[in-house]
Design a protein around this motif. Structure first.
Motif, PDB file in Angstrom:
ATOM      1  N   GLU A  41       0.825  -1.199   0.000  1.00 14.52           N
ATOM      2  CA  GLU A  41       0.000   0.000   0.000  1.00 14.52           C
ATOM      3  C   GLU A  41       0.866   1.259   0.000  1.00 14.52           C
ATOM      4  OE1 GLU A  41      -4.025   1.171   2.336  1.00 14.52           O
ATOM      5  OE2 GLU A  41      -2.325   0.602   3.586  1.00 14.52           O
ATOM      6  N   LYS A  42       0.495   2.240  -0.796  1.00 18.61           N
ATOM      7  CA  LYS A  42       1.226   3.501  -0.829  1.00 18.61           C
ATOM      8  C   LYS A  42       1.001   4.251   0.480  1.00 18.61           C
ATOM      9  CE  LYS A  42       1.299   3.860  -5.735  1.00 18.61           C
ATOM     10  NZ  LYS A  42       2.120   4.560  -6.636  1.00 18.61           N
ATOM     11  N   SER A  43       2.040   4.910   0.951  1.00 17.95           N
ATOM     12  CA  SER A  43       1.962   5.557   2.256  1.00 17.95           C
ATOM     13  C   SER A  43       1.493   7.001   2.202  1.00 17.95           C
ATOM     14  CB  SER A  43       3.327   5.502   2.941  1.00 17.95           C
ATOM     15  OG  SER A  43       4.267   6.249   2.196  1.00 17.95           O
ATOM     16  N   GLY A  44       1.518   7.620   1.066  1.00 11.56           N
ATOM     17  CA  GLY A  44       1.127   9.020   0.990  1.00 11.56           C
ATOM     18  C   GLY A  44       2.321   9.932   1.250  1.00 11.56           C
ATOM     19  N   ASP A  45       2.048  11.189   1.564  1.00 10.48           N
ATOM     20  CA  ASP A  45       3.113  12.160   1.789  1.00 10.48           C
ATOM     21  C   ASP A  45       3.940  11.786   3.014  1.00 10.48           C
ATOM     22  OD1 ASP A  45       2.197  13.615  -0.378  1.00 10.48           O
ATOM     23  OD2 ASP A  45       0.994  14.971   0.844  1.00 10.48           O
ATOM     24  N   ALA A  46       5.221  12.005   2.924  1.00  6.04           N
ATOM     25  CA  ALA A  46       6.139  11.700   4.029  1.00  6.04           C
ATOM     26  C   ALA A  46       6.025  12.783   5.092  1.00  6.04           C
ATOM     27  CB  ALA A  46       7.563  11.618   3.509  1.00  6.04           C
ATOM     28  N   THR A  47       5.502  12.424   6.237  1.00  8.09           N
ATOM     29  CA  THR A  47       5.300  13.376   7.329  1.00  8.09           C
ATOM     30  C   THR A  47       6.621  13.911   7.854  1.00  8.09           C
ATOM     31  OG1 THR A  47       3.280  12.211   7.903  1.00  8.09           O
ATOM     32  CG2 THR A  47       4.170  13.688   9.554  1.00  8.09           C
ATOM     33  N   TRP A  48       7.694  13.091   7.792  1.00 10.65           N
ATOM     34  CA  TRP A  48       8.979  13.546   8.301  1.00 10.65           C
ATOM     35  C   TRP A  48       9.498  14.773   7.574  1.00 10.65           C
ATOM     36  CZ3 TRP A  48      12.840  13.555   4.735  1.00 10.65           C
ATOM     37  CH2 TRP A  48      12.748  12.670   3.664  1.00 10.65           C
ATOM     38  N   LYS A  49       8.946  15.068   6.403  1.00 11.92           N
ATOM     39  CA  LYS A  49       9.388  16.256   5.662  1.00 11.92           C
ATOM     40  C   LYS A  49       8.833  17.543   6.247  1.00 11.92           C
ATOM     41  CE  LYS A  49      10.140  14.006   1.229  1.00 11.92           C
ATOM     42  NZ  LYS A  49       9.771  13.962  -0.200  1.00 11.92           N
ATOM     43  N   THR A  50       7.739  17.442   6.993  1.00  8.33           N
ATOM     44  CA  THR A  50       7.084  18.643   7.512  1.00  8.33           C
ATOM     45  C   THR A  50       6.951  18.677   9.035  1.00  8.33           C
ATOM     46  OG1 THR A  50       4.913  17.608   7.213  1.00  8.33           O
ATOM     47  CG2 THR A  50       5.750  18.968   5.392  1.00  8.33           C
ATOM     48  N   MET A  51       7.260  17.555   9.702  1.00  5.74           N
ATOM     49  CA  MET A  51       7.147  17.504  11.162  1.00  5.74           C
ATOM     50  C   MET A  51       8.454  17.001  11.763  1.00  5.74           C
ATOM     51  SD  MET A  51       3.331  16.034  11.857  1.00  5.74           S
ATOM     52  CE  MET A  51       3.474  16.384  13.588  1.00  5.74           C
ATOM     53  N   PRO A  52       8.795  17.471  12.948  1.00  7.53           N
ATOM     54  CA  PRO A  52      10.013  16.990  13.604  1.00  7.53           C
ATOM     55  C   PRO A  52       9.932  15.493  13.898  1.00  7.53           C
ATOM     56  CG  PRO A  52       9.095  18.887  14.764  1.00  7.53           C
ATOM     57  CD  PRO A  52       8.090  18.468  13.745  1.00  7.53           C
ATOM     58  N   SER A  53      11.105  14.848  13.888  1.00 11.99           N
ATOM     59  CA  SER A  53      11.187  13.410  14.148  1.00 11.99           C
ATOM     60  C   SER A  53      12.194  13.114  15.246  1.00 11.99           C
ATOM     61  CB  SER A  53      11.645  12.681  12.885  1.00 11.99           C
ATOM     62  OG  SER A  53      10.751  12.863  11.835  1.00 11.99           O
ATOM     63  N   TRP A  54      11.941  12.049  15.978  1.00 13.78           N
ATOM     64  CA  TRP A  54      12.838  11.517  16.984  1.00 13.78           C
ATOM     65  C   TRP A  54      12.954  10.019  16.711  1.00 13.78           C
ATOM     66  CZ3 TRP A  54       9.742  15.566  17.610  1.00 13.78           C
ATOM     67  CH2 TRP A  54      10.234  16.685  18.293  1.00 13.78           C
ATOM     68  N   PHE A  55      14.124   9.447  16.946  1.00 13.92           N
ATOM     69  CA  PHE A  55      14.338   8.025  16.664  1.00 13.92           C
ATOM     70  C   PHE A  55      14.952   7.329  17.860  1.00 13.92           C
ATOM     71  CE2 PHE A  55      13.742   9.476  12.437  1.00 13.92           C
ATOM     72  CZ  PHE A  55      13.488   8.378  11.636  1.00 13.92           C
ATOM     73  N   ILE A  56      14.500   6.108  18.086  1.00 14.50           N
ATOM     74  CA  ILE A  56      15.146   5.221  19.042  1.00 14.50           C
ATOM     75  C   ILE A  56      15.128   3.832  18.425  1.00 14.50           C
ATOM     76  CG2 ILE A  56      13.026   4.838  20.361  1.00 14.50           C
ATOM     77  CD1 ILE A  56      14.888   4.582  22.884  1.00 14.50           C
ATOM     78  N   TYR A  57      16.265   3.174  18.480  1.00 16.22           N
ATOM     79  CA  TYR A  57      16.342   1.826  17.926  1.00 16.22           C
ATOM     80  C   TYR A  57      17.483   1.069  18.580  1.00 16.22           C
ATOM     81  CZ  TYR A  57      20.117   3.699  14.957  1.00 16.22           C
ATOM     82  OH  TYR A  57      21.274   4.285  14.498  1.00 16.22           O
ATOM     83  N   GLY A  58      17.433  -0.236  18.407  1.00 13.82           N
ATOM     84  CA  GLY A  58      18.473  -1.092  18.957  1.00 13.82           C
ATOM     85  C   GLY A  58      19.538  -1.393  17.921  1.00 13.82           C
ATOM     86  N   ASP A  59      20.771  -1.465  18.369  1.00  9.60           N
ATOM     87  CA  ASP A  59      21.846  -1.784  17.424  1.00  9.60           C
ATOM     88  C   ASP A  59      21.936  -3.281  17.121  1.00  9.60           C
ATOM     89  OD1 ASP A  59      23.086  -2.816  19.706  1.00  9.60           O
ATOM     90  OD2 ASP A  59      24.891  -1.604  19.508  1.00  9.60           O
ATOM     91  N   ALA A  60      21.033  -4.076  17.728  1.00 10.26           N
ATOM     92  CA  ALA A  60      20.984  -5.515  17.456  1.00 10.26           C
ATOM     93  C   ALA A  60      19.669  -5.904  16.766  1.00 10.26           C
ATOM     94  CB  ALA A  60      21.164  -6.298  18.752  1.00 10.26           C
ATOM     95  N   ASP A  61      19.020  -4.950  16.119  1.00  5.68           N
ATOM     96  CA  ASP A  61      17.777  -5.218  15.396  1.00  5.68           C
ATOM     97  C   ASP A  61      18.088  -6.147  14.223  1.00  5.68           C
ATOM     98  OD1 ASP A  61      15.448  -5.089  13.745  1.00  5.68           O
ATOM     99  OD2 ASP A  61      14.977  -3.100  14.525  1.00  5.68           O
TER     100      ASP A  61
END
Length: 110
Positions: A41-61
């Motif tokens: 499914e197409k996701s539409g407009d990328a929100t990250w282009k217009t809104m601030p983003s924060w990321f958290i992830y594991g280095d063992a993903d």
């Protein structure tokens, strides 16, 4: 049925290697299969282009390469990026305090 049991058996190592075995087994038993639409499914407009983003992830993903997540965070010009050493794909389960802390930081920045 056999295929489902095999997938459940591999779930802990693939998705939740840093989660206690009993909890990972429960997660495996209750995880719904991915829907085809989620992959096509197409996701539409990328929100990250217009809104601030924060990321958290594991280095063992083992599902999304950490390098891909780092690239995405950089492309989105993330306000903060937290990499949890040894964390799996389900960092929100294995390290809820770190996730909550970043959520609170993001919420207070709005």
């Amino acid at each position: 049925m056999r295929r489902t049991l095999t997938r459940q058996a591999t779930f802990p190592a693939q998705f939740a290697a840093d989660v206690p075995a009993a909890q990972a087994a429960l997660m495996a038993a209750t995880q719904r299969p991915i829907a085809q639409a989620a992959l096509s499914e197409k996701s539409g407009d990328a929100t990250w282009k217009t809104m601030p983003s924060w990321f958290i992830y594991g280095d063992a993903d083992r599902n999304i390469p950490p390098q891909a997540i780092a690239f995405t965070a950089k492309r989105a010009d993330a306000k903060d990026v937290v990499v949890v050493k040894g964390a799996s794909h389900v960092v929100m389960v294995s390290h809820p305090a770190a996730v909550a802390k970043l959520n609170e930081k993001a919420a207070s920045a709005q």
